[in-house]
Write an enzyme that holds these catalytic residues in place. Structure first.
Site, short mmCIF file in Angstrom:
data_model
loop_
_atom_site.label_atom_id
_atom_site.label_comp_id
_atom_site.label_asym_id
_atom_site.label_seq_id
_atom_site.Cartn_x
_atom_site.Cartn_y
_atom_site.Cartn_z
N ASP A 87 1.14 -0.70 -0.19
CA ASP A 87 0.36 0.54 0.14
C ASP A 87 1.43 1.19 0.05
OD1 ASP A 87 -2.44 1.35 0.95
OD2 ASP A 87 -3.25 0.18 1.38
N HIS A 90 -3.52 6.20 2.74
CA HIS A 90 -3.91 4.74 2.52
C HIS A 90 -2.92 4.35 3.45
CE1 HIS A 90 -5.35 2.06 -0.70
NE2 HIS A 90 -7.23 2.51 -0.19
N SER A 122 -11.55 -0.36 -1.63
CA SER A 122 -10.09 -0.80 -0.37
C SER A 122 -10.30 -0.96 1.56
CB SER A 122 -9.12 0.60 -0.87
OG SER A 122 -8.35 0.99 -1.65
#
Length: 819
Positions: free
Chosen positions: A163, A237, A599
């Site tokens: 990620d 994220h 996600s």
């Protein structure tokens, strides 16, 4: 002798080869990688082990064979090209035998013809697929106690996150207020040092932290002044996904003086291993991702979470399942690593998935039972609903309305887009003070240059009593999320309600001969929107979640594989954020964010898989996937069939009954998944047979990319014969018979009665009608599907196996009849 001549011939053309632009290429070589090498080269003993054993990556055999492969890659490149005309970025040796190299397209063409080279593919970009959910999923009472409580849930299981990195100072990843973390002997990953603070990114909770950017640098996309050349999360994220799967339990989510509950990961005691491949401005590159996956498996992760995926199906191979990304994940599964990948955010449209292969658990995003609704009460008595995660106007009173257009200073409107209230210096503070500021929702909000957070800051700096952002034009595909703000505020998303608001405002505002407002009589009050409303019609498939059917090639032909596999919460998920995160402008500078996307769904499954792995350490990845799928819920909390958010013909959102192309086997049920009764298992050889059975597949392509050859056992096999917990036949002509093998993972003998459900267009019969399975034993069931009529649409049904000891196993069945 032929090899030497070829090498010399290529060297003659080097001056021409170096011309032209350079790209990154991923090269697959002949010869097995570490995970499958059987010892057929003299002087290099075998490194492959059985599935229930662990590869010792520090052993002399693994070290020497890895070095042998790296040297072979270097020698090949040195023999073909002049030094300085190319740059080798990575040697892949654990999951695949190959390398990534930065070179010209002409050099790549020469490399394709070189001895020992099986496949050369140009690199492609990847993208991100972007609190209350432990309670919604029943973890605190139904799952964590069986693993020793939340303070032991996921103990010593390592989840790898490919990620955007991590913010290690966040309390979700702290090791200070928890029981001490001991070493994890099976994990051998390393921890990079922060180049600024010179402190390790690891702390016991975080056990590995590395970044991969060589392909991004070679492509010229990496800007060291903006990106962090370290595992530090500059986006938000990565921290968010890691916290969802494995963040500490009971972390207060505080923002603007209000606590929105306490956050927890699905497996709060699991360890976190960070493999950063995503960057702020450009996303990432497959060559870096493959290097990260290769390293993660070599390091010894148990679970891989991939909230990333390709921008589209791969174009360089004939089938979506055969590309370096999916091939690396196939080898990861062979090594015993469970892989969860986000389905994509291209919904609600069909064939928008970016996760294709049956060895991957593809996760769709669901809307859970919380909704942050709010309303506005106008002076004429009308109530207008909207989104507003904010306190009520002071004293629950009404205040005078003023539009940004009537509060402009001078000729601001001609120079700037002032009506979206992003710049307080363009508005007259004297006029706005004490009133509710009415702002317009422009395209700037969609492009990311305007934010609700900035409106709240504008309103606060001008002394406004609150703000309203009103959507005047329909923007198809726009997703409106509530944003936590410190001042009273609301977003009106329904264009018809905005019309009511504007009509009321205009009819209550006196103007002079030039159209200037002179008297403001419109009033409104904003309700308290901080408390969520809980609904029983949950979960639902989120509008943005990518839908099936799965596709087998770039021409988007349907595949005989069900995707997505399962549904997990992915809408408005509170979790950790990095203060320097740029992914969501509404959460800039904050420690937490409420974000939506597949996600967010994938790490829910990664964390739950860690809980299953903790209880059943010897289970294969396919057994864990089967446990998740066969126990999934097909009904919502109100005991109604799951529904999916869709668009009507006029592009309004509506709800329709969810199909397996929306939610796979259904919504994840963690408690049931820990004790599924039966599993459908698949081996690496089964996956290779699946690849070889795809019509028109090039068998040499299977060998070149997947590293295993098609053999005689794959003859007569069809893709839908793969022993996975679903049956999908995209072209059912006449009658097809499909077999599935179920294996008992129960400690007791159990007898299952078998039932079927299928629409009349397709006949579905299963034999036997009942079967008894001993602990650890396997039994076979046979499903016969017959096309009764041709409708041009899919039919959806299921096989249900009900055990006399309480287990319930569901296998979704999908088919389209053809003449």
């Amino acid at each position: 002798m032929k090899r030497i001549k070829l090498a010399c011939l290529l060297l003659v053309f080097v001056p021409h080869v170096v011309l032209g632009t350079h790209d990154v290429y991923i090269v697959t070589m002949e010869g097995d990688p570490v995970v499958s090498y059987q010892g057929d080269i003299e002087g290099f003993p075998a490194t492959a082990v059985d599935l229930d054993e662990e590869i010792d990556v520090t052993s002399e055999a693994v070290t020497s064979y890895s070095l042998h492969l790296r040297r072979h890659h270097d020698n090949l490149l040195d023999s073909l090209f002049v030094e300085g005309t190319y740059e080798k970025l990575y040697s892949y040796h654990h999951l695949m035998n190959g390398f990534a190299v930065h070179m010209s397209s002409l050099q790549a063409e020469f490399l394709r013809k070189a001895p020992g080279v099986k496949h050369v593919e140009r690199d492609m970009k990847i993208q991100k697929l972007t609190t209350h959910t432990p309670q919604f999923l029943g973890l605190p009472t139904g799952v964590w106690p069986s693993g020793g409580g939340f303070d032991r849930a996921g103990e010593d299981v390592v989840i790898g996150f490919v990620d955007s990195g991590i913010y290690p100072q966040h309390p979700s990843f702290s090791s200070h207020k928890t029981d001490p973390y001991g070493p994890v002997p099976h994990y051998k990953g390393k921890c990079e040092m922060d180049p600024v603070t010179q402190r390790s990114f690891c702390n016991g909770k975080i056990v590995g932290a590395q970044h991969f950017a060589k392909a991004a640098i070679a492509a010229g996309a990496f800007n060291p002044d903006i990106e962090f050349a370290s595992p530090l999360d500059g986006d938000g994220h990565g921290s968010h996904t890691a916290a969802i799967a494995a963040g500490n339990n009971g972390i207060p989510v505080r923002m603007h003086g209000h606590e929105f509950g306490k956050a927890s990961g699905m497996a709060p005691r699991a360890r976190i291993a960070v493999y950063k491949v995503l960057y702020r401005l450009f996303g990432g590159y497959v060559a870096d991702v493959v290097a990260a996956i290769d390293q993660a498996v070599q390091d010894g992760v148990d679970i891989l979470n991939l909230s990333v995926g390709p921008n589209s199906p791969p174009t360089a191979t004939r089938t979506t399942f055969l590309n370096p990304f999916d091939a690396a994940l196939l080898s990861a599964v062979k090594a015993g690593v469970f892989v969860a990948q986000a389905a994509g955010n291209g919904g609600p449209f069909p064939k928008t998935l970016v996760s294709f292969s049956p060895w991957i658990t593809t996760v769709a995003a669901g809307v859970d039972d919380r909704r942050y609704k709010n309303h506005l009460t106008l002076g004429n008595g009308k109530l207008l609903s909207g989104l507003g995660l904010s306190p009520a106007t002071h004293g629950n009173k009404s205040f005078t309305l003023i539009s940004a257009a009537d509060a402009l200073l001078g000729s601001s409107a001609t120079k700037y887009s002032a009506l979206d209230c992003q710049r307080p210096e363009l508005l007259n503070k004297r006029k706005v003070q004490g009133k509710i500021l009415l702002c317009g929702y422009s395209f700037n909000y969609i492009s990311g240059t305007a934010s609700i957070k900035k409106v709240s800051q504008t309103a606060k700096s001008l002394g406004a009593a609150g703000f309203i952002v009103a959507v005047e034009n329909s923007y198809p595909g726009t997703k409106f999320d509530p944003v936590p703000v410190s001042v009273p505020g609301i977003l009106i998303t329904d264009v018809s309600k905005t019309t009511d608001l504007i009509d009321y405002y205009n009819s209550s505002t006196a103007r002079d001969w030039a159209g200037r407002a002179t008297v403001f009589k419109a009033t409104a009050g904003i309700a308290d929107g901080l408390a969520p409303t809980v609904y029983n019609s949950a979960p639902q498939v989120a509008l943005f979640s990518s839908r099936g059917p799965d596709v087998k090639d770039f021409s988007f032909q349907d595949a005989d594989v069900l995707k997505p596999d399962i549904l997990a919460p992915g809408n408005l998920i509170w979790a950790a954020w990095t203060p320097n995160g740029t992914d969501e402008s509404n959460y800039a500078g904050e420690g937490f964010a409420m974000v939506s996307g597949t996600s967010m769904a994938a790490p829910h499954i990664a964390g739950i898989a860690a809980l299953i792995k903790q209880k059943n350490p010897k289970w294969s990845p396919s057994a864990i996937k089967s446990a998740l799928m066969t126990t999934a819920n097909t009904l919502d909390k109100g005991s109604h069939p799951l529904r999916a958010q869709q668009y009507t013909a006029s592009e309004m959102m509506t709800l329709s009954r969810a199909t397996p192309f929306d939610c796979g086997s259904g919504a994840v049920n963690p408690k049931a998944a820990l004790d599924p009764g039966l599993v459908l298992d698949a081996t690496h050889e089964d996956y290779i047979t699946f690849l070889c059975s795809i019509p028109d597949v090039n068998h040499s392509e299977v060998s070149n990319i997947a590293g295993s050859s098609c053999n005689s056992s794959s003859k007569g096999q069809r893709p839908f014969d793969l022993n996975i917990p679903s049956i999908t036949i995209s072209q059912l002509r006449g009658t097809e018979t499909v077999k599935r093998t179920v294996t008992s993972v129960s400690e007791e003998t159990e007898t299952y009665s078998i039932m079927t459900r299928m629409p009349p267009e397709i006949a579905l019969d299963v034999t036997p009608a009942a079967l008894t399975v001993l602990p650890g034993a396997s039994r076979e069931i046979t499903a016969t599907l017959t096309a009764r009529s041709v409708t041009g649409t899919y039919s959806f049904g299921e096989i249900t196996m009900k055990g006399d000891r309480g287990h319930l196993v569901r296998i979704p069945v999908v088919a389209m009849g053809f003449k």
